[in-house]
Enzyme design. Structure first.
Site, PDB file in Angstrom:
ATOM      1  N   CYS A  85       0.841  -1.213   0.000  1.00 51.58           N
ATOM      2  CA  CYS A  85       0.000   0.000   0.000  1.00 51.58           C
ATOM      3  C   CYS A  85       0.870   1.255   0.000  1.00 51.58           C
ATOM      4  O   CYS A  85       1.498   1.591   1.006  1.00 51.58           O
ATOM      5  CB  CYS A  85      -0.921  -0.020   1.223  1.00 51.58           C
ATOM      6  SG  CYS A  85      -1.814   1.518   1.513  1.00 51.58           S
ATOM      7  N   CYS A 130      -0.098   3.996   2.510  1.00 49.15           N
ATOM      8  CA  CYS A 130       0.249   3.577   3.879  1.00 49.15           C
ATOM      9  C   CYS A 130       1.674   4.000   4.224  1.00 49.15           C
ATOM     10  O   CYS A 130       1.958   4.416   5.352  1.00 49.15           O
ATOM     11  CB  CYS A 130       0.134   2.063   4.016  1.00 49.15           C
ATOM     12  SG  CYS A 130      -1.548   1.403   3.835  1.00 49.15           S
TER      13      CYS A 130
END
Length: 298
Positions: free
Chosen positions: A35, A38
Site C-alpha cells: 500500500c 500507507c
C-alpha cells in the site's frame, strides 16, 4: 519513547489496544506492504504521536498477516486508522491525510485541543456539508460542536436550521426555546427564532389550495382599499409565512411610508423580524434596510 509505537497482531490486539487504551488512548494503523499511501501516512502518524510525549500510543497492524480484527471493524480499504479510548473506538479515518489533519486528530485524543476551536472547525465543516447537500453529515458535526462548546450559538443555530429544513419544526423550536442567556441572544439563534415566528401561520405542505383563505382575503382587502394598513399587515404576514418575503417587505415599506406609528409601529417591528430571519447578507435584508432608511431619515 520507543514504547509509544509498536507492531501488533490479531492475537495481541486485546492487550495492545483494548486494555492499553483504558490507560492511554491508542491509535491503530491498519496497513500492508503493498500500500503506497500507507507508506506515506505511517511516518507522519508516528511523528504526531511522538510529538505529544506519551499522551497517545500507536499500534501498527499488517492486515496481510493479521486480517481478523480489520475484518471485524469493517476495514475495506487501507490505510485505515482507528482511535481507541477506554476500550472503545472513538474516532478514525480512511486514506492518507495531510499532517495538519493528523495533528488535529492526535490533539483530540491527547486532550491538547481547545474545545472551542475544535467546535468552530466542526461548524465550518458542517456548513460545507450543507453546501454539498449532506444535511445528515452537517447535523452530526453541529451536534458534536455543541457538545464540545455548549455556548456555541453557531452550532445550536446550525443544528436547529437542519431540523427546520428537514421539516422538524418542533425540534428546532425546542432547541431555540431552551437557549438561555447570551446563547439566546446570539444573532444566528435569533435568526432561527424569527424564521420560526414567520412560519407560524404557514399552511401545512399538503394543505389544499382552496383552504388558503387568509392570503386571498387579505389580498382582496388591500386591493379594495390600499390605505387599509391593518389588512396590509395581515397580508404581509401571510406572504412571509409562505416564503414570499420580498413581497412582504414591499407591503411593509409601503405601510411605514404611509404611517410609521400605526399600531405601535407594527409594520416596522415585523419588517425587522424578516430582516433578522433573512440574515444581514440577504438581498431582501440589504434592499429592505436601504429602503427603510430612506423613509426613516428622509
Amino acid at each position: 519513547m520507543t514504547d509509544l509505537v509498536k507492531d501488533s497482531s490479531d492475537l495481541a490486539f486485546m492487550a495492545d489496544v483494548i486494555e492499553a487504551s483504558k490507560e492511554t488512548p491508542v491509535v491503530v494503523d491498519f496497513w500492508a506492504p503493498w500500500c503506497g499511501p500507507c507508506k506515506q501516512l505511517m511516518p507522519a502518524l508516528e511523528r504526531q504521536v511522538k510529538a505529544v510525549g506519551g499522551k497517545v500510543k500507536l499500534v501498527k497492524i499488517n492486515i496481510d498477516e493479521n486480517p481478523g480484527v480489520a475484518g471485524q471493524l469493517g476495514v475495506r480499504s487501507i490505510p485505515a486508522v482507528f482511535a481507541f479510548k477506554d476500550g472503545e473506538p472513538v474516532d478514525g479515518f480512511m486514506g492518507a491525510q495531510p499532517e495538519s489533519e493528523l495533528s488535529k486528530f492526535i490533539a483530540r485524543l491527547s486532550g491538547d485541543v481547545d474545545p472551542k476551536e475544535e467546535a468552530e472547525t466542526l461548524v465550518l465543516r458542517a456548513r460545507d456539508s450543507l453546501t454539498a447537500g449532506d444535511p445528515g453529515g452537517a447535523a452530526q458535526d453541529f451536534a458534536q460542536a455543541l457538545q464540545l462548546d455548549p455556548e456555541s450559538g453557531s452550532a445550536l443555530a446550525g443544528l436547529a436550521r437542519v431540523y427546520l429544513d428537514m421539516g422538524n419544526r418542533e425540534m428546532a423550536t425546542e432547541m431555540v426555546q431552551n437557549a438561555t442567556g447570551a446563547l439566546s441572544e446570539h444573532p444566528e439563534v435569533a435568526s432561527i427564532r424569527s424564521e420560526l415566528a414567520l412560519g407560524e401561520s404557514a399552511p401545512e405542505p399538503d394543505a389544499p389550495a382552496q383552504d388558503d383563505t387568509e392570503l386571498r382575503d387579505a389580498e382582496a382587502s388591500v386591493a379594495a382599499d390600499e390605505t387599509n394598513l391593518n389588512a396590509r399587515l395581515v397580508f404581509a404576514k401571510a406572504l412571509a409565512a409562505r416564503g414570499r418575503r420580498a413581497e412582504a417587505v414591499d407591503h411593509l415599506i409601503y405601510s411605514i411610508g404611509r404611517n410609521r406609528m400605526h399600531d405601535d409601529e407594527a409594520a416596522r417591528h415585523f419588517l425587522l423580524t424578516i430582516f433578522e430571519a433573512e440574515g444581514p447578507e440577504s438581498e431582501v435584508s440589504i434592499d429592505g434596510r436601504r429602503r427603510l432608511s430612506s423613509i426613516l431619515f428622509a
